[in-house]
Structures are given as C-alpha cells and as structure tokens.
Design an enzyme around this catalytic site. Structure first.
Site, mmCIF file in Angstrom:
data_model
loop_
_atom_site.group_PDB
_atom_site.id
_atom_site.type_symbol
_atom_site.label_atom_id
_atom_site.label_comp_id
_atom_site.label_asym_id
_atom_site.label_seq_id
_atom_site.Cartn_x
_atom_site.Cartn_y
_atom_site.Cartn_z
ATOM 1 N N SER A 139 0.842 -1.206 0.000
ATOM 2 C CA SER A 139 0.000 0.000 0.000
ATOM 3 C C SER A 139 0.868 1.244 0.000
ATOM 4 O O SER A 139 2.037 1.189 0.412
ATOM 5 C CB SER A 139 -0.863 -0.006 1.271
ATOM 6 N N TYR A 152 -3.194 -0.104 10.466
ATOM 7 C CA TYR A 152 -3.189 -0.606 9.077
ATOM 8 C C TYR A 152 -1.823 -0.323 8.449
ATOM 9 O O TYR A 152 -1.235 -1.196 7.799
ATOM 10 C CB TYR A 152 -4.304 0.076 8.275
#
Ligand SMILES: NC(=O)c1ccc[n+]([C@@H]2O[C@H](COP(=O)([O-])OP(=O)(O)OC[C@H]3O[C@@H](n4cnc5c(N)ncnc54)[C@H](O)[C@@H]3O)[C@@H](O)[C@H]2O)c1
Length: 248
Positions: A139, A152
């Site tokens: 990500s 996250y």
C-alpha cells in the site's frame, strides 16, 4: 502446461479484477477468500472468460485454512507458479492509543500473519517445482501513513518488509517477490474503517493525504501483471502506484 496462479482475497476488489484479467490468458486459477458468495461469483466470471478456475474458502489468518488452500490448489492443478498474496482488511479509523487489542490482533492476524502463512506454505511447493513468483499487495501506507490509520499502516510496512526479505532469501532458488502498492483504489475496503468517520478525522486524513489520482482496481491489475511477469528484475522491490504521491 498452463501456469497455475493462486490468489487470496479474490472475492472482490483488486483480487477479483486480477483474476478476470488473468482469465483472458492461459492460466489455471485458484481463487481464495472467506467470502464464499462473491468468491464463487469470481470463479463463474473467470470461467465465462474461458479460464479453468476453482474457489477455495479460507480465512487467511487460520493456519489450517492456509495449509488447505495450498493443498487443494496442488491437488487440482499440480503446482503453484504464481502466488498473489492479496487478502487484506482495514479496521476503524482511530488514533493509535484508541485501538483496542482485539482490533490490533484482528488486522495483524489477517494482513501480516495471513501473508506470512501464505508464503510459508506456498514456498515449499515452489522450491520443489524449481521456482515461482510471489506478488504481495502492499500500500501507499507501506511508505507513509495517513492519519487515523496507524495500525493498518504498520501491517502494510510489515508486508513490504516481507517482500524485501523474500527478495534476499531465495535469490539462488529462482523464487522472486514483488510488492504492488495501490494508493487510493476504488474498492469497498475502507467501508469498515469509515464507521468512525467524522469531521475531525476527515480533515486529518485529508491533510495527511497528498493530492492523488484515484485508480480503479482494473487499472491496478496492470501493475499486478507487470509484477508477475517481471519478478526476477523487480525482486524485493515494490511498484508504487503513486497516483501523484511520490516517495523516495
Ligand atoms: N483500496 C485501496 O485503496 C487499497 C490501497 C492500498 C492497498 N490495498 C490493499 O489491496 C488489497 C485488496 O483490497 P481491495 O482494496 O481490493 O479491497 P476488498 O475489500 O475489495 O478486497 C479484499 C478481499 O480480501 C478478502 N479478505 C479479507 N480478510 C480475509 C481473510 N481473513 N481471509 C480471506 N479473505 C479475506 C475480502 O473478503 C475481500 O474479498 C488489500 O491487501 C488492501 O490492503 C487497497
């Protein structure tokens, strides 16, 4: 002999889009997800495009489920050439001290332990098979966290490190790993995170997210396939689908 691709988190979003792109080529595809209804739909859609595909229900954070999805793929197709380690989730947007241990465990178990289990049980087959390619979905949060998304971001930094470490460990064994880092990709993954959204959180996320261009999952599949097809050259590195967020 057709190449065999195993992909987790392929019921929806980037995983499904990648399966449907692969289905146009001569691959045998094992679709893994804990969402059985949408996972079966992905398989039906792939078959309509001419692919041979199977669905295997699994929670990637459960070690027995992971052993089972690897075994079932080998049983159905005889080998694993490419492993897309893609399943992931988000937990509600919070400041780091506000996360409770259950939320921390949940996301660590799926995003980090799940990715580790996948690699742990796929690699022995790749070693037997003379090599293979692993594509980890990481990500933009593997580089720079957005506010209220700290845990996250920790998980995605870890999966980036996993990619780099595979790149070190197996260079002489013909097993290569590449990360693909979507930025703002138009899927439903953040629905679960957005349950805590309010004006303050929205503003903080906005100011910590540089201007970027959103991508569809279909657009990001180009990077997934490029990673798969060029894993030796890209080994240990990550393709940053920056959308204008540039990190060096
Ligand atoms: N959407 C974004 O903006 C974005 C940005 C960067 C990275 N990512 C990453 O992309 C990957 C795919 O996410 P997406 O955006 O397509 O979202 P998505 O929610 O559409 O896809 C995630 C898939 O993973 C599955 N999954 C979740 N937990 C699982 C578990 N324990 N066991 C098995 N399957 C499980 C879900 O059912 C779903 O099919 C994730 O790793 C995510 O972190 C997404």
């Amino acid at each position: 002999m057709k190449k065999v691709v195993l992909i987790t988190g392929a019921a929806t979003g980037l995983g499904r889009a990648t399966v449907l792109q692969l289905a146009k080529e001569p691959y045998n595809i094992a679709v893994v997800d804990f969402n059985e209804v949408e996972g079966q739909k992905t398989v039906e859609m792939a078959k309509e495009l001419g692919a041979e595909a199977i669905f295997i229900k699994a929670d990637v954070s459960n070690e027995d489920d992971v052993k089972n999805y690897v075994a079932q793929t080998i049983e159905a197709f005889g080998k694993i050439d490419v492993f897309f380690n893609n399943a992931g989730l988000m937990v509600p947007f919070r400041l780091i001290h506000e996360y409770d241990v259950n939320e921390y465990d949940r996301i660590m178990n799926v995003n980090v332990k799940g990715a580790f289990f996948g690699v742990k049980y796929v690699i022995p087959h790749m070693l037997e098979n003379g090599g293979g390619t692993i594509v980890n979905t990481v990500s933009s949060n593997s580089y720079k966290p957005t506010a209220y998304n700290g845990v996250y971001s920790m998980t995605k930094h870890a999966v980036n490190a996993l990619t780099k470490s595979i790149g070190q460990d197996y260079q002489d064994k013909n097993i290569f790993a590449v990360g693909v880092a979507p930025n703002n990709m138009l899927t439903n993954i953040s629905a679960n995170a957005a349950v805590t959204m309010n004006e303050e959180i929205g503003k903080a996320i906005y100011v910590t997210t540089p201007p970027n261009i959103a991508a569809t999952p279909e657009e990001v599949t180009a990077a997934m396939l490029f990673a798969m097809n060029n894993s030796k050259m890209l080994n240990g590195s990550t393709i940053n689908c920056a959308g204008g967020q540039i990190y060096n």
